[in-house]
Design a protein around this motif. Sequence first.
Motif, PDB file in Angstrom:
ATOM      1  N   ARG A  52      80.590   7.663 -89.460  1.00  0.00           N
ATOM      2  CA  ARG A  52      81.684   7.634 -88.487  1.00  0.00           C
ATOM      3  C   ARG A  52      81.512   8.831 -87.556  1.00  0.00           C
ATOM      4  O   ARG A  52      81.494   9.982 -87.993  1.00  0.00           O
ATOM      5  N   VAL A  85      83.086   6.713 -78.028  1.00  0.00           N
ATOM      6  CA  VAL A  85      82.550   6.318 -79.338  1.00  0.00           C
ATOM      7  C   VAL A  85      82.995   7.221 -80.483  1.00  0.00           C
ATOM      8  O   VAL A  85      82.681   6.931 -81.644  1.00  0.00           O
ATOM      9  N   ARG A  99      84.129   5.885 -84.044  1.00  0.00           N
ATOM     10  CA  ARG A  99      83.532   4.586 -84.347  1.00  0.00           C
ATOM     11  C   ARG A  99      82.346   4.766 -85.290  1.00  0.00           C
ATOM     12  O   ARG A  99      81.855   5.877 -85.498  1.00  0.00           O
ATOM     13  N   THR A 100      81.879   3.674 -85.871  1.00  0.00           N
ATOM     14  CA  THR A 100      80.863   3.717 -86.925  1.00  0.00           C
ATOM     15  C   THR A 100      79.523   3.227 -86.411  1.00  0.00           C
ATOM     16  O   THR A 100      79.450   2.226 -85.694  1.00  0.00           O
ATOM     17  N   VAL A 156      77.273   0.924 -82.149  1.00  0.00           N
ATOM     18  CA  VAL A 156      78.501   1.337 -82.818  1.00  0.00           C
ATOM     19  C   VAL A 156      79.399   0.127 -83.039  1.00  0.00           C
ATOM     20  O   VAL A 156      79.302  -0.876 -82.348  1.00  0.00           O
ATOM     21  N   ARG A 167      82.377  -2.250 -82.784  1.00  0.00           N
ATOM     22  CA  ARG A 167      83.358  -2.542 -81.748  1.00  0.00           C
ATOM     23  C   ARG A 167      84.765  -2.287 -82.279  1.00  0.00           C
ATOM     24  O   ARG A 167      85.044  -2.549 -83.459  1.00  0.00           O
ATOM     25  N   PRO A 168      85.664  -1.802 -81.441  1.00  0.00           N
ATOM     26  CA  PRO A 168      87.052  -1.637 -81.901  1.00  0.00           C
ATOM     27  C   PRO A 168      87.651  -2.983 -82.285  1.00  0.00           C
ATOM     28  O   PRO A 168      87.384  -3.999 -81.644  1.00  0.00           O
TER      29      PRO A 168
END
Length: 221
Positions: free
Chosen positions: A72, A99, A102-103, A119, A121-122
């Motif tokens: 993360r 970002v 985000r992972t 990464v 996506r939300p």
Amino acid sequence: MDMKRSSSPAPTAARRTRWWVSLRRAVSWHRRKLGVLAAVIAVVATVTALSPAPPPTTDVVVAAVPLSPGHRLSAGDLTVAAVPDALVPEAAVTDPAQVVGRTLTGALTRGQMLTEPAVVRPGPEPRGDGLVTTPLRLSDPEVVDLLRVGDEIDVLAADPRSGTSTVVAERARIAAIPEVVSSGPLSGGSGTQLVLVEVSPKVAAALAAAAVNGPLSVVWH
């Protein structure tokens, strides 16, 4: 009768000649220096004119340190570097704030550019606190090829003895799909591929137990 000697002045013509020669030498010496200087300026101007202008650049986000799949991202993991426009991919990230939190879907080396597909996506709605990222090993690589980061899946555990399946995890969100490696902790052994999913700690424990007892499969939402 006494004759007095009269001193005659130095020949004016001779003095003028010497002065004129000295002046010509001085002018000639300065001309040579000016000529060399002009030649140097001409060479520099020519080289400058022939040298290509530096290519235009774009500021993009790159990894400040090596990063592993499923990590993360924090602000300290990232930095900004100027990269020639010709080398910037279409989906390059240009603002670290886009970002952070985000992972990662795969590993990044130090200095490697970050792109949107790299990464998670939300989600359409904020996920609750307390979720963990856990590995999920699937036996069918063709199914893994169809998965995408951000997909929500149900994980099924098959019982070879009864021929039935049980839902072990519902709406587990795929956080990362690391690249397949031939050996090491991410290889998962022969015939399996690793997928990282976000679930509660209780579901993560259930997935670990189910993976020991039999193969796992998934269905999409």
